[in-house]
Scaffold this motif. Sequence first.
Motif, PDB file in Angstrom:
ATOM      1  N   GLY A   1       0.804  -1.198   0.000  1.00 45.52           N
ATOM      2  CA  GLY A   1       0.000   0.000   0.000  1.00 45.52           C
ATOM      3  C   GLY A   1       0.827   1.232   0.000  1.00 45.52           C
ATOM      4  N   LEU A   2       0.509   2.217  -0.930  1.00 42.94           N
ATOM      5  CA  LEU A   2       1.272   3.440  -1.032  1.00 42.94           C
ATOM      6  C   LEU A   2       0.498   4.621  -0.463  1.00 42.94           C
ATOM      7  CD1 LEU A   2       2.636   2.995  -4.673  1.00 42.94           C
ATOM      8  CD2 LEU A   2       3.783   2.427  -2.514  1.00 42.94           C
ATOM      9  N   PHE A   3      -0.803   4.693  -0.795  1.00 42.32           N
ATOM     10  CA  PHE A   3      -1.632   5.808  -0.326  1.00 42.32           C
ATOM     11  C   PHE A   3      -3.091   5.357  -0.396  1.00 42.32           C
ATOM     12  CE2 PHE A   3      -4.306   9.514  -0.978  1.00 42.32           C
ATOM     13  CZ  PHE A   3      -3.882  10.359   0.042  1.00 42.32           C
ATOM     14  N   PRO A   4      -3.876   5.681   0.565  1.00 40.65           N
ATOM     15  CA  PRO A   4      -3.632   6.424   1.815  1.00 40.65           C
ATOM     16  C   PRO A   4      -3.214   5.513   2.962  1.00 40.65           C
ATOM     17  CG  PRO A   4      -5.967   6.064   1.574  1.00 40.65           C
ATOM     18  CD  PRO A   4      -5.339   5.453   0.373  1.00 40.65           C
ATOM     19  N   THR A   5      -3.089   4.174   2.683  1.00 41.34           N
ATOM     20  CA  THR A   5      -2.770   3.223   3.736  1.00 41.34           C
ATOM     21  C   THR A   5      -1.749   2.251   3.211  1.00 41.34           C
ATOM     22  OG1 THR A   5      -3.688   1.485   5.145  1.00 41.34           O
ATOM     23  CG2 THR A   5      -4.715   1.778   2.996  1.00 41.34           C
ATOM     24  N   SER A   6      -1.056   1.624   4.127  1.00 44.13           N
ATOM     25  CA  SER A   6      -0.070   0.623   3.748  1.00 44.13           C
ATOM     26  C   SER A   6      -0.650  -0.778   3.700  1.00 44.13           C
ATOM     27  CB  SER A   6       1.109   0.682   4.748  1.00 44.13           C
ATOM     28  OG  SER A   6       0.638   0.393   6.060  1.00 44.13           O
ATOM     29  N   GLN A   7      -1.970  -0.883   3.804  1.00 49.65           N
ATOM     30  CA  GLN A   7      -2.654  -2.194   3.766  1.00 49.65           C
ATOM     31  C   GLN A   7      -2.318  -2.893   2.460  1.00 49.65           C
ATOM     32  OE1 GLN A   7      -6.905  -2.009   3.645  1.00 49.65           O
ATOM     33  NE2 GLN A   7      -7.142  -4.061   4.549  1.00 49.65           N
ATOM     34  N   GLU A   8      -2.090  -4.208   2.531  1.00 48.94           N
ATOM     35  CA  GLU A   8      -1.733  -4.980   1.351  1.00 48.94           C
ATOM     36  C   GLU A   8      -2.925  -5.065   0.381  1.00 48.94           C
ATOM     37  OE1 GLU A   8       1.195  -6.246   0.513  1.00 48.94           O
ATOM     38  OE2 GLU A   8       2.123  -5.393   2.312  1.00 48.94           O
ATOM     39  N   LEU A   9      -2.574  -5.078  -0.906  1.00 49.16           N
ATOM     40  CA  LEU A   9      -3.620  -5.098  -1.950  1.00 49.16           C
ATOM     41  C   LEU A   9      -4.441  -6.375  -1.906  1.00 49.16           C
ATOM     42  CD1 LEU A   9      -4.911  -3.850  -4.478  1.00 49.16           C
ATOM     43  CD2 LEU A   9      -3.094  -4.922  -5.845  1.00 49.16           C
ATOM     44  N   ASN A  10      -3.814  -7.498  -1.635  1.00 44.46           N
ATOM     45  CA  ASN A  10      -4.537  -8.779  -1.695  1.00 44.46           C
ATOM     46  C   ASN A  10      -5.543  -8.966  -0.563  1.00 44.46           C
ATOM     47  OD1 ASN A  10      -2.789  -9.228   0.436  1.00 44.46           O
ATOM     48  ND2 ASN A  10      -1.557 -10.743  -0.668  1.00 44.46           N
ATOM     49  N   LEU A  11      -5.590  -8.002   0.363  1.00 43.25           N
ATOM     50  CA  LEU A  11      -6.582  -8.086   1.431  1.00 43.25           C
ATOM     51  C   LEU A  11      -7.962  -7.611   0.953  1.00 43.25           C
ATOM     52  CD1 LEU A  11      -4.470  -6.828   4.512  1.00 43.25           C
ATOM     53  CD2 LEU A  11      -5.057  -9.173   3.861  1.00 43.25           C
ATOM     54  N   ILE A  12      -7.974  -6.804  -0.089  1.00 41.44           N
ATOM     55  CA  ILE A  12      -9.273  -6.323  -0.591  1.00 41.44           C
ATOM     56  C   ILE A  12      -9.545  -6.761  -2.031  1.00 41.44           C
ATOM     57  CG2 ILE A  12      -9.327  -4.335   0.956  1.00 41.44           C
ATOM     58  CD1 ILE A  12      -8.330  -2.624  -1.362  1.00 41.44           C
ATOM     59  N   ILE A  13      -8.481  -7.087  -2.767  1.00 34.72           N
ATOM     60  CA  ILE A  13      -8.630  -7.499  -4.171  1.00 34.72           C
ATOM     61  C   ILE A  13      -8.062  -8.898  -4.316  1.00 34.72           C
ATOM     62  CG2 ILE A  13      -8.145  -6.940  -6.584  1.00 34.72           C
ATOM     63  CD1 ILE A  13      -9.801  -4.839  -5.185  1.00 34.72           C
TER      64      ILE A  13
END
Length: 569
Positions: free
Chosen positions: A128-140
Amino acid sequence: MRAFIKKYNTLHNQIFLLFSLVSVISISAVTYIGYNKFSSVYNDVVQAQLEQTSVELNSTIDAKYTQVSMIASQVSTDEDIQNAMYQMLGNPEMAGLQKQTFKRTLNSYYPYVDSILDYRFYALDGTGLFPTSQELNLIIDDASIQKALDAEGQLIWVGQDTKSYRYSYAIKVIRLMNHSYENSGFLVLKLANDFFDTRFGDRDNFIQIFDNSGRFLTGQNSSKLLFSDDGEISISGEPFYVVKSVSTRTEWTIYVAQSMVSYNQEIQKIRLFLVGIAMIGVVLGFLLSWIIASYITSPLKRLIEAMRKGPKRQLLHIEETNSSIEMYTLHHTYNQFITDIERLIEEVYEKQLHQQQAELKALQSQINPHFLYNTLNTFYWKLIDDGKDELAEYVLSMSALFKYSVSSSTTATDVVKLHEELDQIEHYLNLMKMRLDERLSWSIQCEPELKDVQIPKLILQPFIENAIIHGIEPKRTKGIININIQSNGPKRLSIIIEDNGKGIPAAMLEKLNKGTDISTGIHHIGIHNIRMRLAIHYSVNVADSLCFSSDEVRGTKVSLVLPKGEIEG
């Protein structure tokens, strides 16, 4: 019940019932067919309108999706975003330095589509770059990520947020335009699903949209999801008509549901209207049937009334109507029938009158016939005693002939067998031979099977008498009379009487063949009387077969054809 049917079973009522039945059946059939046709057309119109609405809604949703896709393209190609993604390419730790750039840039895009709740940026490795560092595979999911990479910059719809059905995600890869369109990361959009929601028509109508994975996206009545092909369905007992369409751009499935309550109410109004029109048509049909039945039967009623109101023993002619060829023919035939009956009545009356006059004359001519018979018998026996046998035979012949002739007026019948008539002719010829001697000869030929045929009495004797008095006696040569009787077919016999005496003048011969009664003296027997007797005794017109042919040199020939059957007395 039988008496009721008999009383009202008239031609007028039959025609009325027939025309009424035909009108009821016709109007019912037309109403039924018209209702079904109108319902079908109305249903086709509703379906066409619903399909048109589905197309318009599909276009609207595609336009909204295109709007989101364009916003995503503008954001991903923004110069500041491109520079920031390039700087972070391979250096995700620089994301903190670029937050202000992302905020400043995104603030200028939020007003365009307020349903885009969030813009998120991720590195190619999913960091995650912006607005959070959450990983992409957690939502997609990985499959959607791969689709985004394969789509080469096109926006890919991911689907509902796993945490809330009210939101959905879309993803696209960010490509660096100044660096050979190298992939630099991902842009993820979070949208409110009601952005694609829309309403149409009445409040009872609704749509439902399902994404390309078959998951409910947005719409009304989400508790009653529509997984149905086109056609009528029932939702909570209420009828709906559903049209299904699939977007070629988004591959979303759109269901458009039209409430049929108002439609059914309109159909019910139309049904009541058609029933009312049909009832009016039936009433008019009954009235028209009554008028037609009266028009057809009124001439017949006039004919019946004329027959009923006629005086006793008298038939009345009626006025011939021109209402139709059939009625004119019926009235004309009836009048002709009345004319024929009147003529027949007149003929029968004349026959009866002539017969009564003949009987009266016969009664008047009877002067004690028994006294004459006894006198002739006395002469006969006196001549026998004196040895004058030949003269006695003449007296006997005259007695028999006189008795035969007079008895026709005193008996109940005027019919004899053929052989009896021939015997009396033989007696008459014997008497005539006493006067003419060798100047008279005759021959009588009759087929044996014809001797018992019945004929009117004294129907032949007048021809023999005329042949002698008017034909043979005026000539001085020997006279010959030939009588020939033979069969003329299975039901008739032919009588021919010929003589070689003085012929009949042409003028008189023509009158005789026409049936004119001609008198030439006290010895002449009227041919007209013979014709009258033939007409009285035979039902067929036998008198017309009586024919005379004559030559003043060769003599006269009389021919007559009579039936072999029983005749009237």
